[in-house]
Design an enzyme around this catalytic site. Structure first.
Site, PDB file in Angstrom:
ATOM      1  N   ASP A 140      51.106 -10.223 -68.698  1.00 17.97           N
ATOM      2  CA  ASP A 140      50.907 -11.057 -67.519  1.00 17.97           C
ATOM      3  C   ASP A 140      51.068 -12.506 -67.979  1.00 17.97           C
ATOM      4  OD1 ASP A 140      49.605 -12.750 -65.597  1.00 17.97           O
ATOM      5  OD2 ASP A 140      48.458 -11.060 -64.840  1.00 17.97           O
ATOM      6  N   CYS A 143      47.588 -14.328 -68.126  1.00 16.41           N
ATOM      7  CA  CYS A 143      46.471 -13.706 -68.852  1.00 16.41           C
ATOM      8  C   CYS A 143      46.202 -14.473 -70.151  1.00 16.41           C
ATOM      9  CB  CYS A 143      46.820 -12.247 -69.123  1.00 16.41           C
ATOM     10  SG  CYS A 143      45.948 -11.486 -70.488  1.00 16.41           S
ATOM     11  N   CYS A 146      46.966 -12.513 -73.229  1.00 14.50           N
ATOM     12  CA  CYS A 146      48.414 -12.306 -73.364  1.00 14.50           C
ATOM     13  C   CYS A 146      49.036 -13.535 -74.023  1.00 14.50           C
ATOM     14  CB  CYS A 146      49.051 -12.068 -72.000  1.00 14.50           C
ATOM     15  SG  CYS A 146      48.554 -10.539 -71.184  1.00 14.50           S
ATOM     16  N   ARG A 170      49.092  -8.703 -63.163  1.00 13.84           N
ATOM     17  CA  ARG A 170      47.961  -7.890 -62.700  1.00 13.84           C
ATOM     18  C   ARG A 170      47.634  -8.075 -61.230  1.00 13.84           C
ATOM     19  NH1 ARG A 170      43.522  -9.990 -66.645  1.00 13.84           N
ATOM     20  NH2 ARG A 170      44.607 -11.904 -66.027  1.00 13.84           N
TER      21      ARG A 170
END
Length: 254
Positions: A140, A143, A146, A170
């Site tokens: 993502d 994120c 991430c 997400r």
């Protein structure tokens, strides 16, 4: 090896709606062909649970049980008549400890599913030298973990690990995060756009034919519930951020 990354030991919860449907319809279900366990299982489940799509039925590797793969991510285990079943993970106790048999089956399914994805549909970071392993990361743009993993990509490449990104915004289709991923995919320089987006730099909005919705759906089928979701060469999934060196150690590279 991978066992250190298995962060979830608990058995999945029973699918209440599935159990209720079978309980209500079981008495009226057509009598199955007891001579053919696969047909019997399919007959009982499909007649009792409308909308359930059975993808595969095969022996579970232990006497009397069959595993049923469906359009639901949870595995179903039944008796050979299909009359009794449970939903969740099957574990095996041996002299080597406790093994999650269901997770091993899921891993095999992930390997097969990812093999069907066109590599051109992934944003890949390839080592300059020999590729010792590959990871497939459902990611993502927004994120935080991430982004932390993306900072480790140069180190992973240095260790011989190829990083293949698949989109899993997400928040879902139509949301700002989803549109950001599409903008990255539609950029002339996808890696450069990904690098910028992961740093919080706005990538110019673009629209084009893209695989992001398909990858988002694939992630759901493979059991992705959060990001980053890292799938190893053998199909096992690492849920969440793991530092590059620890990840490489888990894969037997360091």
């Amino acid at each position: 090896m991978f066992s250190k990354f298995n962060q979830s030991f608990g058995v999945r919860g029973v699918l209440a709606c599935l159990l209720m449907s079978v309980a209500a319809a079981g008495a009226s279900a057509a009598e199955p062909d007891k001579a053919d366990p696969v047909s019997a299982i399919k007959s009982r489940l499909t007649s009792s649970v409308p909308g359930l799509e059975i993808l595969d039925v095969s022996p579970a590797g232990t006497s009397g049980l069959y595993k049923v793969t469906t359009n639901n991510k949870d595995m179903i285990y039944t008796t050979q008549s299909g009359e009794f079943f449970l939903v969740g993970d099957l574990y095996q106790i041996s002299d080597k400890g406790i093994a999650n048999v269901t997770e091993s089956d899921r891993a095999a399914q992930r390997v097969k599913a990812l093999a069907d994805v066109d590599r051109k549909d992934m944003i890949s970071y390839v080592p300059e030298g020999d590729v010792k392993a590959q990871i497939y990361v459902f990611t993502d743009i927004d994120c935080p973990y991430c982004r932390k993993l993306h900072e480790d990509v140069p180190r992973l490449n240095e260790l011989g690990v190829q990083v293949n990104y698949l989109g899993y915004p997400r928040s879902g289709p139509g949301t700002p995060s989803f549109k950001k991923y599409i903008a990255v995919w539609c950029s002339d320089d996808r890696q450069g756009a990904m690098d910028s987006a992961k740093q919080g730099i706005q990538v110019p909005a673009k629209s084009c034919e893209n695989p992001i919705a398909d990858q988002f759906a694939l992630g759901g089928r493979l059991g992705v519930t959060g990001t980053p979701a890292i799938i190893l060469d053998d199909g096992h999934m690492v849920r969440g951020y793991v530092p590059a060196d620890d990840l490489a150690k888990g894969m037997g590279i360091l």
